[in-house]
Motif scaffolding. Structure first.
Motif, PDB file in Angstrom:
ATOM      1  N   LEU A   1      72.253 -57.010  79.162  1.00  0.00           N
ATOM      2  CA  LEU A   1      73.061 -55.972  79.800  1.00  0.00           C
ATOM      3  C   LEU A   1      74.483 -56.008  79.252  1.00  0.00           C
ATOM      4  N   ALA A   2      75.009 -57.218  79.137  1.00  0.00           N
ATOM      5  CA  ALA A   2      76.375 -57.346  78.620  1.00  0.00           C
ATOM      6  C   ALA A   2      76.463 -56.748  77.222  1.00  0.00           C
TER       7      ALA A   2
ATOM      8  N   LEU B   1      76.542 -53.045  77.347  1.00  0.00           N
ATOM      9  CA  LEU B   1      77.864 -52.570  77.763  1.00  0.00           C
ATOM     10  C   LEU B   1      78.852 -52.626  76.601  1.00  0.00           C
ATOM     11  N   ARG B   2      78.776 -53.701  75.839  1.00  0.00           N
ATOM     12  CA  ARG B   2      79.697 -53.816  74.696  1.00  0.00           C
ATOM     13  C   ARG B   2      79.418 -52.703  73.690  1.00  0.00           C
TER      14      ARG B   2
ATOM     15  N   ARG C   1      80.609 -49.379  74.960  1.00  0.00           N
ATOM     16  CA  ARG C   1      82.067 -49.303  74.940  1.00  0.00           C
ATOM     17  C   ARG C   1      82.584 -49.030  73.527  1.00  0.00           C
ATOM     18  N   LEU C   2      82.099 -49.777  72.562  1.00  0.00           N
ATOM     19  CA  LEU C   2      82.565 -49.585  71.190  1.00  0.00           C
ATOM     20  C   LEU C   2      82.189 -48.191  70.702  1.00  0.00           C
TER      21      LEU C   2
ATOM     22  N   SER D   1      81.916 -45.592  72.542  1.00  0.00           N
ATOM     23  CA  SER D   1      82.764 -44.602  73.209  1.00  0.00           C
ATOM     24  C   SER D   1      84.146 -44.547  72.573  1.00  0.00           C
ATOM     25  N   LEU D   2      84.535 -45.609  71.892  1.00  0.00           N
ATOM     26  CA  LEU D   2      85.825 -45.578  71.181  1.00  0.00           C
ATOM     27  C   LEU D   2      85.727 -44.709  69.937  1.00  0.00           C
ATOM     28  N   GLY D   3      84.507 -44.482  69.469  1.00  0.00           N
ATOM     29  CA  GLY D   3      84.344 -43.654  68.292  1.00  0.00           C
ATOM     30  C   GLY D   3      83.668 -44.362  67.129  1.00  0.00           C
TER      31      GLY D   3
ATOM     32  N   LEU E   1      89.601 -51.393  63.940  1.00  0.00           N
ATOM     33  CA  LEU E   1      90.280 -50.480  64.862  1.00  0.00           C
ATOM     34  C   LEU E   1      91.285 -49.610  64.110  1.00  0.00           C
TER      35      LEU E   1
END
Lengths: 261, 261
Positions: free
Chosen positions: A44-45, A48-49, A52-53, A55-57, A84
């Motif tokens: 699950l973790a 999520l990671r 998240r990444l 969603s940053l693009g 980044l």
DNA sequence: CTTGACCCCGACGTTGCGTCATAGTTTTAA
DNA sequence: TTAAAACTATGACGCAACGTCGGGGTCAAG
């Protein structure tokens, strides 16, 4: 935990989990007796990671690398470029592109121009002809117009504007319109004298516009686009009409040579 | 004209022309004797129009409609919504989305936070633990951390920050660290007195933090994410360890009730 | 015992073309 | 004149990030 549970908590769909498995981003968990995937909290973790990444693009193809680099307690410094920073540059470029599109759209809407023509050409055209004029064009003429819109560079467009300004309050407008009518009805076997007369009439009407024409535009060798444009503008013409237009073009060049002296 | 010629002048590839044909945006021209497509200038004009509208951001699926609407000398007014206006709104939204991403990235870079955790949680975490602390965590603890990062809402994060501030210059830090060490080495069959002692020690260390805890966060029924989070945090524990953590939680609730009076 | 809610896998659809692969045609260089 | 290079055509797969459908097995509740 089963797929649905992980997916719901992570805020993704079960299909997304399967997709991450297929890409190798998420390891396949052990299966319980019935064949169902049996996820651990660490999975699950990881979901999520990834989410998240993403969603940053970051493209999913990069997410794996980025996570690996993070887990390897990043020696980075100068060896590995900061992902980044790179992503940020890409986002910046993309935003600039979209803002460029919006600027064009804003011009089009503010001046009520045709969206399918370049803005400067559309502006020049607006000066040269009214909407009714444009509506009355034949299909070939419309096509020629659109091709010209994209073939013309900044120099030609500037010339168009000068011509348009010169035409204001000028008798040339009606004279040119009259010429175009006569040219349209010119028979293919028109006698020499009729051709000469028509050419002379056109050159007379165009004479006041000569100072607007740029020697650079007229005397340099034509580009491929311009050749095509000329071809397009001759599509519906018969032999006599082509002859007359060719004579007029030569006449314009002569007038320009005289004017340059 | 043949495909290549049209494509080169229009600034697209031959494949693109074929794609437009397939979508019905560009009519199939007549074929010459050898089967090659024989384009007219009007086709070139159409390609240019398509390309232009596409470059503004219209999906190809819309380009056909937009051109048709333009050619039908647009009665629009109020019957048909202006496609340019709609497109502009979409572009605006897209830009806002990308700028949001850039803002998050900027925060991450400025504060050197983990990109795979929400920014506020990462900030609170930075206050609570040093990088070495985090590097020393087991895999299960890392997973718990990541899950917490996404499960926690604004309220929990605010509480984390209050706790972090209270921990500054406090003896609780070393006491909690000592407790965690002892808990880790607690045997599954530890006797009652050892469990009670450990619980008491933990509650004593936590006592100064009680005022930071929010009743709202602790006494409301836990969300699904929080249940999962608790499950995740218990993954590596044996029976005695689970027993002690449960006692501590109850103890905290009692302390909070006392503190509220 | 059936219904509904899950699970699995496989496969096609989306967007705007790029990139082969295969086969015939035209143009150009030797 | 011929062989190589350059075009043309069709058909098909590939990409990104999944959504959606279909067929088939599993599990808890009514």
């Amino acid at each position: 935990m089963r797929s649905n549970e992980v997916a719901r908590i992570a805020g993704v769909t079960v299909r997304t989990l399967r997709h991450y498995h297929a890409l190798g981003l998420l390891p396949e968990p052990p299966r319980s007796a019935n064949g169902y995937r049996d996820y651990a909290p660490a999975d699950l973790a990881r979901v999520l990671r990834i989410k998240r990444l993403a969603s940053l693009g970051f493209p999913l193809a990069c997410v794996g690398e980025v996570m690996a680099q993070m887990d390897a307690d990043e020696p980075e410094g100068d060896t590995a470029a900061d992902p980044l920073a790179e992503l940020d540059r890409e986002l910046e470029q993309e935003i600039a592109r979209l803002e460029g599109q919006r600027r064009v759209i804003a011009s089009l809407r503010a001046e009520r121009l045709r969206p399918d023509l370049p803005v400067p050409f559309g502006q020049a055209l607006r000066l040269l002809a009214s909407d009714e004029d444009l509506a009355g064009l034949t299909e070939e003429e419309q096509a020629t117009l659109v091709i010209a819109g994209h073939a013309y560079g900044a120099g030609e467009v500037a010339e168009l504007r000068r011509v348009a300004e010169a035409l204001e309050d000028s008798l040339a407008v009606s004279a040119i319109a009259a010429f175009k009518d006569r040219l349209k009805s010119l028979a293919a076997d028109a006698p020499e004298e009729e051709r000469a007369e028509l050419t002379a009439e056109a050159l007379e009407a165009l004479a006041p516009l000569i100072p607007c024409f740029s020697r650079d535009n007229w005397l340099r060798p034509p580009t491929e686009s311009e050749l095509l444009l000329e071809e397009a503008s001759r599509v519906g013409m018969n032999a006599a009409q082509r002859d007359v237009t060719a004579r007029i073009e030569r006449g314009i060049e002569n007038l320009m040579a005289e004017h340059a002296e």
